[in-house]
Every structure is written in C-alpha cells, then in structure tokens.
Design a protein around this motif. Structure first.
Motif, PDB file in Angstrom:
ATOM      1  N   THR A  48       0.849  -1.191   0.000  1.00  0.00           N
ATOM      2  CA  THR A  48       0.000   0.000   0.000  1.00  0.00           C
ATOM      3  C   THR A  48       0.879   1.233   0.000  1.00  0.00           C
ATOM      4  O   THR A  48       1.754   1.382   0.868  1.00  0.00           O
ATOM      5  CB  THR A  48      -0.924   0.021   1.234  1.00  0.00           C
ATOM      6  OG1 THR A  48      -1.716  -1.170   1.250  1.00  0.00           O
ATOM      7  CG2 THR A  48      -1.853   1.223   1.192  1.00  0.00           C
ATOM      8  N   THR A  56       5.660   3.908   1.486  1.00  0.00           N
ATOM      9  CA  THR A  56       4.756   2.795   1.718  1.00  0.00           C
ATOM     10  C   THR A  56       4.069   2.950   3.076  1.00  0.00           C
ATOM     11  O   THR A  56       4.669   3.439   4.039  1.00  0.00           O
ATOM     12  CB  THR A  56       5.496   1.448   1.702  1.00  0.00           C
ATOM     13  OG1 THR A  56       6.517   1.477   2.694  1.00  0.00           O
ATOM     14  CG2 THR A  56       6.121   1.185   0.354  1.00  0.00           C
ATOM     15  N   GLU A  57       2.818   2.524   3.123  1.00  0.00           N
ATOM     16  CA  GLU A  57       2.085   2.486   4.396  1.00  0.00           C
ATOM     17  C   GLU A  57       2.082   1.082   4.967  1.00  0.00           C
ATOM     18  O   GLU A  57       1.960   0.905   6.179  1.00  0.00           O
ATOM     19  CB  GLU A  57       0.654   2.980   4.207  1.00  0.00           C
ATOM     20  CG  GLU A  57       0.545   4.476   3.980  1.00  0.00           C
ATOM     21  CD  GLU A  57      -0.896   4.953   3.972  1.00  0.00           C
ATOM     22  OE1 GLU A  57      -1.787   4.127   3.688  1.00  0.00           O
ATOM     23  OE2 GLU A  57      -1.124   6.139   4.275  1.00  0.00           O
ATOM     24  N   SER A  58       2.201   0.090   4.099  1.00  0.00           N
ATOM     25  CA  SER A  58       2.280  -1.282   4.573  1.00  0.00           C
ATOM     26  C   SER A  58       2.731  -2.204   3.447  1.00  0.00           C
ATOM     27  O   SER A  58       2.573  -1.878   2.269  1.00  0.00           O
ATOM     28  CB  SER A  58       0.928  -1.768   5.112  1.00  0.00           C
ATOM     29  OG  SER A  58       0.016  -1.998   4.053  1.00  0.00           O
ATOM     30  N   TRP A  59       3.308  -3.317   3.853  1.00  0.00           N
ATOM     31  CA  TRP A  59       3.664  -4.387   2.921  1.00  0.00           C
ATOM     32  C   TRP A  59       3.308  -5.688   3.630  1.00  0.00           C
ATOM     33  O   TRP A  59       3.866  -5.995   4.688  1.00  0.00           O
ATOM     34  CB  TRP A  59       5.146  -4.340   2.576  1.00  0.00           C
ATOM     35  CG  TRP A  59       5.550  -5.247   1.433  1.00  0.00           C
ATOM     36  CD1 TRP A  59       4.906  -6.355   0.978  1.00  0.00           C
ATOM     37  CD2 TRP A  59       6.719  -5.105   0.611  1.00  0.00           C
ATOM     38  NE1 TRP A  59       5.580  -6.918  -0.083  1.00  0.00           N
ATOM     39  CE2 TRP A  59       6.708  -6.164  -0.325  1.00  0.00           C
ATOM     40  CE3 TRP A  59       7.763  -4.200   0.581  1.00  0.00           C
ATOM     41  CZ2 TRP A  59       7.707  -6.341  -1.281  1.00  0.00           C
ATOM     42  CZ3 TRP A  59       8.760  -4.375  -0.372  1.00  0.00           C
ATOM     43  CH2 TRP A  59       8.732  -5.431  -1.290  1.00  0.00           C
ATOM     44  N   LYS A  60       2.373  -6.417   3.065  1.00  0.00           N
ATOM     45  CA  LYS A  60       1.940  -7.673   3.650  1.00  0.00           C
ATOM     46  C   LYS A  60       2.410  -8.838   2.790  1.00  0.00           C
ATOM     47  O   LYS A  60       2.378  -8.759   1.561  1.00  0.00           O
ATOM     48  CB  LYS A  60       0.415  -7.717   3.784  1.00  0.00           C
ATOM     49  CG  LYS A  60      -0.150  -6.665   4.727  1.00  0.00           C
ATOM     50  CD  LYS A  60      -1.670  -6.749   4.801  1.00  0.00           C
ATOM     51  CE  LYS A  60      -2.234  -5.679   5.727  1.00  0.00           C
ATOM     52  NZ  LYS A  60      -3.717  -5.733   5.777  1.00  0.00           N
ATOM     53  N   PRO A  65       1.431  -8.551   8.045  1.00  0.00           N
ATOM     54  CA  PRO A  65       2.146  -7.275   7.935  1.00  0.00           C
ATOM     55  C   PRO A  65       3.631  -7.459   8.196  1.00  0.00           C
ATOM     56  O   PRO A  65       4.030  -8.112   9.165  1.00  0.00           O
ATOM     57  CB  PRO A  65       1.506  -6.411   9.030  1.00  0.00           C
ATOM     58  CG  PRO A  65       0.179  -7.051   9.303  1.00  0.00           C
ATOM     59  CD  PRO A  65       0.399  -8.522   9.099  1.00  0.00           C
ATOM     60  N   ASN A  68       5.799  -1.579   7.931  1.00  0.00           N
ATOM     61  CA  ASN A  68       4.681  -0.706   8.289  1.00  0.00           C
ATOM     62  C   ASN A  68       4.858   0.748   7.860  1.00  0.00           C
ATOM     63  O   ASN A  68       3.910   1.526   7.922  1.00  0.00           O
ATOM     64  CB  ASN A  68       4.371  -0.788   9.793  1.00  0.00           C
ATOM     65  CG  ASN A  68       5.538  -0.388  10.673  1.00  0.00           C
ATOM     66  OD1 ASN A  68       6.296   0.515  10.345  1.00  0.00           O
ATOM     67  ND2 ASN A  68       5.692  -1.059  11.802  1.00  0.00           N
ATOM     68  N   LYS A  69       6.037   1.114   7.411  1.00  0.00           N
ATOM     69  CA  LYS A  69       6.232   2.453   6.845  1.00  0.00           C
ATOM     70  C   LYS A  69       7.656   2.578   6.329  1.00  0.00           C
ATOM     71  O   LYS A  69       8.544   1.827   6.704  1.00  0.00           O
ATOM     72  CB  LYS A  69       5.950   3.554   7.875  1.00  0.00           C
ATOM     73  CG  LYS A  69       6.873   3.535   9.081  1.00  0.00           C
ATOM     74  CD  LYS A  69       6.537   4.669  10.049  1.00  0.00           C
ATOM     75  CE  LYS A  69       7.412   4.596  11.293  1.00  0.00           C
ATOM     76  NZ  LYS A  69       7.138   5.695  12.259  1.00  0.00           N
ATOM     77  N   GLU A 186       7.639  -4.510  11.157  1.00  0.00           N
ATOM     78  CA  GLU A 186       6.883  -4.936  12.321  1.00  0.00           C
ATOM     79  C   GLU A 186       7.844  -5.548  13.341  1.00  0.00           C
ATOM     80  O   GLU A 186       8.837  -6.183  12.974  1.00  0.00           O
ATOM     81  CB  GLU A 186       5.828  -5.961  11.922  1.00  0.00           C
ATOM     82  CG  GLU A 186       4.734  -5.414  11.021  1.00  0.00           C
ATOM     83  CD  GLU A 186       3.799  -4.455  11.742  1.00  0.00           C
ATOM     84  OE1 GLU A 186       3.704  -4.545  12.994  1.00  0.00           O
ATOM     85  OE2 GLU A 186       3.156  -3.630  11.067  1.00  0.00           O
ATOM     86  N   ASP A 288       8.542  -0.494  16.515  1.00  0.00           N
ATOM     87  CA  ASP A 288       8.902  -1.266  15.334  1.00  0.00           C
ATOM     88  C   ASP A 288      10.419  -1.424  15.266  1.00  0.00           C
ATOM     89  O   ASP A 288      11.122  -1.072  16.218  1.00  0.00           O
ATOM     90  CB  ASP A 288       8.342  -0.617  14.054  1.00  0.00           C
ATOM     91  CG  ASP A 288       8.735   0.855  13.933  1.00  0.00           C
ATOM     92  OD1 ASP A 288       9.813   1.236  14.469  1.00  0.00           O
ATOM     93  OD2 ASP A 288       7.996   1.629  13.311  1.00  0.00           O
TER      94      ASP A 288
END
Length: 346
Positions: A48, A56-60, A65, A68-69, A186, A288
């Motif tokens: 995202t 980036t706001e997230s990478w899953k 997750p 996270n940024k 994370e 984090d």
C-alpha cells in the motif's frame, strides 16, 4: 550474545554480475483509492502506497504485515563520541551548522509513471529541508533544500520492488553521515540473516577482523550497548539480508545492478532515540524495527577522540550518488541465498 554462521560458497572473483527480474506468470493487480495506491498479487503479497508522502504504508506477505512504513531516503546517523570530537570543528558541529541533523524529507511530487500486467512504476521527488529552531519547516522549500532525491520504485508481478535512487546534495555541505534508505519493520520480524561481514558490528574503516560469510542473529542481539548511545549495530559489505518472523515470513533485500555491497543495520531503537539518550540504560525501544540499507556510510574514525579524524577515503563527500536496491517477499520455503542467486543472469 548468540550468532550462527552458515557455510556457503563465496564468489571467487570480484566481478559485478548483471541482475535480472524474473516476473511471475500471474498478472499484477493495482487500484487507486483516494491518496492510496494498492499493488498486489492476491493472497501472496500486497503493498500500500501513500501518494501524498511518497512512501509505503504497509507491505503484507501472505496477509501478514511485514513493513509498516518507510523506504525513504536517509542521510543522518546518531552521532558517536568520535563524531563529537573537536568541539566546533567536529563532524557533529559541521552537520548541525549545515542543518543535516534536523533534515526532514518533503514530497515535491509523487506519481504513477507506468502500469502494465507485469509492473507498476512510481516516481517520487523528495527535498530534504532542515527544521527551523522553532520546530517548523521553512516556507521556502526550494531555497532551503539541502538534498534533492529522485526515487523510482518499480513493483513487479513477482513481488520484487526495485528502488532506483539518485541523490543530489547541495555543494558546500560537509561530508555526509550516510547515503541510503530507511524502512520500518513490524516488531515480530526480528530474525536477521545476512551475507556480508560479521558476525559482530563493523563499519567501512572498522571491518578488517569481520569476515564475509552468511550469519544469523536476532535484532535485539545486534545492538551494542555503548555507555553513551550513538550509531551502532551496523554490518559492512552486505550483499543480501533477510528479515523474517518466527514463521519465516518477511522481506529480502539485496544490492541490485552495479551497486556495491551495502552497510546494513537494524534496531529496536530509532536513530532519534539513539541521539536523545545520554546513557544506554535510558534507551526506550520503539514500536517497530528501524532498518537502514546504506549505499555509503561514513567511517567511525578513532585515531583520537578529540579531533575529526576519519581518513579521507572513508568520508562521504556531498556529491551526487546513484544506487539501486532490491526488496521482495520471502517465506520459510525459500532461502536468502536462493533468492540472491535467482536474480543473477546466467
């Protein structure tokens, strides 16, 4: 402190091998939702992107997750005792006078440049602006920008993210602490394996005793508890590194193209926290893991502790730099070494 060394075959030559991305047969999926762009391969990975900040706001990975940024430029490090040696002539005093210690990156532009079945390309232009003494940004961004950074992020259907970074510092700046990117993982993604120098902390001018190999360590054990906190936990000449949780889910990172090996660090303590605390016992862990992947990192010096004495060849002059980094999802089914080999052109 525990670490594990894994034996692996090391390259016999110093040749730079070309890299390739082997895209997946499945199509990439992307959608724009307001200021957010979501890129994914359904049920495999999802990134995202915030188009306002350019990061980036997230990478899953598999719905888990991982990042996270971040994945933003970074040029600052928490000063060491040696950085402060020399009072007004010290590197720290030079950085502070130039505003490098208070540098924040504003997004000048961010746009999707290309979308196909195989890739999505996003280009971001950042300007590094120092915060004024009052704690606010200067109104005239162009006039006060110390560093302009153009970053092209190409996301492939394979899940690979190639970062092409072009940094242009203003002339007249003192030697830079580092040139690289910063991202935040994370807290559960705390198992690190890397192919580079180790197992202990090492830097460009402090690495002769650290041999190249494949090492494993927990993020907490990477930290070096100096009495007065500062830059620490770095590992030199890293070709690739994996960050994984207990189930093996995480992110792989490596140099790409003609870029040389990286300086890598990962810590529960942010750069700001390492700078703030005056004693190791005062450090407070963040929410984090802060990761740095550096194209260049200034040496630590140490000929003496009362003058700026990093040797010239270990300084990072304020000149243009270009480098590339590869990031991609990883699971327990794949090793970092296999992923690294997969990008080397036959």
């Amino acid at each position: 402190m525990l670490f594990h060394l894994r034996k692996s075959s090391l390259p016999t030559r110093q040749n730079i091998m070309p890299h390739v991305i082997k895209t997946a047969d499945t199509k990439i999926f992307s959608e724009a939702l307001g200021d957010t762009v979501r890129v994914s391969q359904l049920n495999v990975w999802e990134i995202t992107w915030n188009m306002q900040t350019g990061s980036t706001e997230s990478w899953k990975v598999g719905g888990v997750p991982v990042i996270n940024k971040g994945i933003i430029p970074c040029f600052w490090r928490a000063p060491t005792d040696n950085d402060k040696g020399g009072e007004n002539d010290s590197y720290y005093s030079q950085w502070k006078a130039a505003g490098i210690d208070s540098l924040v990156f504003q997004t000048k532009s961010c746009s999707v440049k290309s979308t196909t079945n195989d890739l999505v390309k996003i280009e971001v232009v950042y300007v590094g602006v120092p915060i004024c003494e009052e704690g606010s940004l200067s109104e005239s961004t162009n006039a006060t920008a110390l560093i302009t950074v153009n970053m092209i992020y190409t996301i492939y259907s394979s899940g690979d993210l190639i970062i092409e970074c072009n940094a242009i510092p203003n002339s007249g700046l003192p030697p830079l602490p580092r040139v690289g990117v910063e991202l935040h993982l994370e807290k559960s993604v705390d198992q690190i394996q890397w192919y580079g120098r180790g197992p202990f902390e090492c830097y460009p001018d402090r690495k002769a005793a650290a041999h190249v190999g494949v090492y494993e360590q927990n993020v907490g054990d990477m930290h070096v508890p100096y009495i007065v906190p500062g830059e620490c936990s770095g590992r030199a000449d890293v070709r690739w590194v994996t960050f994984q949780n207990k189930d093996g889910v995480g992110i792989f990172a490596s140099t790409y193209g003609s870029s040389p090996p990286m300086q890598m660090s990962a810590s529960y303590y942010s750069t700001a926290e390492l700078d703030r605390a005056t004693r190791n016992e005062e450090l407070v862990q963040g929410n984090d893991i802060e990761v740095h992947l550096d194209h260049k990192h200034m040496g630590l010096g140490g000929d003496d502790s009362w003058s700026p004495c990093v040797h010239d060849k270990y300084l990072v002059p304020a000149v243009p730099y270009s480098f590339s980094i590869r990031l991609c999802p990883i699971t327990a089914a794949t090793s970092g070494l296999e992923m690294y080999k997969s990008q080397l052109q036959n």
